[in-house]
Design a protein around this motif. Structure first.
Motif, PDB file in Angstrom:
ATOM      1  N   THR A 160       0.835  -1.205   0.000  1.00  0.00           N
ATOM      2  CA  THR A 160       0.000   0.000   0.000  1.00  0.00           C
ATOM      3  C   THR A 160       0.867   1.252   0.000  1.00  0.00           C
ATOM      4  OG1 THR A 160      -1.743  -1.195   1.175  1.00  0.00           O
ATOM      5  CG2 THR A 160      -1.824   1.213   1.254  1.00  0.00           C
ATOM      6  N   THR A 161       1.932   1.252   0.781  1.00  0.00           N
ATOM      7  CA  THR A 161       2.840   2.398   0.849  1.00  0.00           C
ATOM      8  C   THR A 161       3.505   2.642  -0.502  1.00  0.00           C
ATOM      9  OG1 THR A 161       3.241   2.030   3.192  1.00  0.00           O
ATOM     10  CG2 THR A 161       4.877   3.344   2.005  1.00  0.00           C
ATOM     11  N   LEU A 162       3.957   1.589  -1.146  1.00  0.00           N
ATOM     12  CA  LEU A 162       4.579   1.740  -2.471  1.00  0.00           C
ATOM     13  C   LEU A 162       3.595   2.345  -3.459  1.00  0.00           C
ATOM     14  CD1 LEU A 162       6.548  -1.626  -2.694  1.00  0.00           C
ATOM     15  CD2 LEU A 162       7.536   0.678  -2.641  1.00  0.00           C
TER      16      LEU A 162
ATOM     17  N   ASN B  57       8.066   8.322 -14.604  1.00  0.00           N
ATOM     18  CA  ASN B  57       7.022   7.380 -15.036  1.00  0.00           C
ATOM     19  C   ASN B  57       7.469   5.935 -14.829  1.00  0.00           C
ATOM     20  OD1 ASN B  57       4.762   8.919 -15.885  1.00  0.00           O
ATOM     21  ND2 ASN B  57       5.902   9.572 -17.684  1.00  0.00           N
ATOM     22  N   ARG B  58       8.735   5.639 -15.108  1.00  0.00           N
ATOM     23  CA  ARG B  58       9.237   4.274 -14.871  1.00  0.00           C
ATOM     24  C   ARG B  58       9.244   3.959 -13.375  1.00  0.00           C
ATOM     25  NH1 ARG B  58      12.425   6.102 -18.906  1.00  0.00           N
ATOM     26  NH2 ARG B  58      14.225   6.507 -17.569  1.00  0.00           N
ATOM     27  N   LEU B  59       9.566   4.946 -12.547  1.00  0.00           N
ATOM     28  CA  LEU B  59       9.520   4.756 -11.103  1.00  0.00           C
ATOM     29  C   LEU B  59       8.085   4.456 -10.663  1.00  0.00           C
ATOM     30  CD1 LEU B  59      11.003   4.782  -8.387  1.00  0.00           C
ATOM     31  CD2 LEU B  59      10.626   7.257  -8.316  1.00  0.00           C
ATOM     32  N   ASN B  60       7.126   5.189 -11.200  1.00  0.00           N
ATOM     33  CA  ASN B  60       5.716   4.923 -10.895  1.00  0.00           C
ATOM     34  C   ASN B  60       5.327   3.505 -11.296  1.00  0.00           C
ATOM     35  OD1 ASN B  60       4.488   6.955  -9.501  1.00  0.00           O
ATOM     36  ND2 ASN B  60       3.568   7.938 -11.257  1.00  0.00           N
ATOM     37  N   GLN B  61       5.747   3.087 -12.470  1.00  0.00           N
ATOM     38  CA  GLN B  61       5.429   1.733 -12.923  1.00  0.00           C
ATOM     39  C   GLN B  61       6.055   0.683 -12.000  1.00  0.00           C
ATOM     40  OE1 GLN B  61       6.851   1.812 -16.945  1.00  0.00           O
ATOM     41  NE2 GLN B  61       5.103   2.985 -17.694  1.00  0.00           N
TER      42      GLN B  61
ATOM     43  N   ALA C 281       5.548  -3.414  -7.869  1.00  0.00           N
ATOM     44  CA  ALA C 281       6.020  -3.931  -6.579  1.00  0.00           C
ATOM     45  C   ALA C 281       4.905  -3.889  -5.545  1.00  0.00           C
ATOM     46  CB  ALA C 281       7.230  -3.130  -6.094  1.00  0.00           C
ATOM     47  N   GLY C 282       4.124  -2.817  -5.548  1.00  0.00           N
ATOM     48  CA  GLY C 282       3.004  -2.710  -4.610  1.00  0.00           C
ATOM     49  C   GLY C 282       1.969  -3.796  -4.837  1.00  0.00           C
TER      50      GLY C 282
END
Length: 89
Positions: free
Chosen positions: A17-19, A63-67, A72-73
């Motif tokens: 959830t945090t991710l 955007n890649r970090l968001n993906q 992972a989340g």
């Protein structure tokens, strides 16, 4: 180091959830920078270079970090659910 192998489902759920929540923060950064940049009086090669990097490499990296956070989340949440199912919890 403890002899535990595996994960606590509740902690894993919280991690997932945090991710996923971090995506909102990253989207906020992208929106804020884009808005301020478009409303800033700035012309010339330095602007063009920064704006190009922002639209390309910088936003692409965010955007890649968001993906990655989304994947992972989701994985953490799914693993927590599976652990609960296996444990009968």
């Amino acid at each position: 180091m403890s002899g535990m192998y595996g994960a606590d489902p509740d902690q894993l759920q919280t991690l997932g959830t945090t991710l996923k929540r971090q995506m909102d923060a990253i989207n906020g950064v992208m929106s804020s920078i884009s808005s301020v940049l478009s409303n800033t009086t700035w012309q010339g090669p330095a602007h063009d270079r920064f704006a190009g990097e922002w639209q390309g490499a910088f936003k692409g990296a965010l955007n890649r970090l968001n993906q990655a956070f989304e994947a992972a989340g989701q994985d953490c949440v799914a693993r927590a659910d599976e652990l609960r199912r296996v444990m009968g919890a």
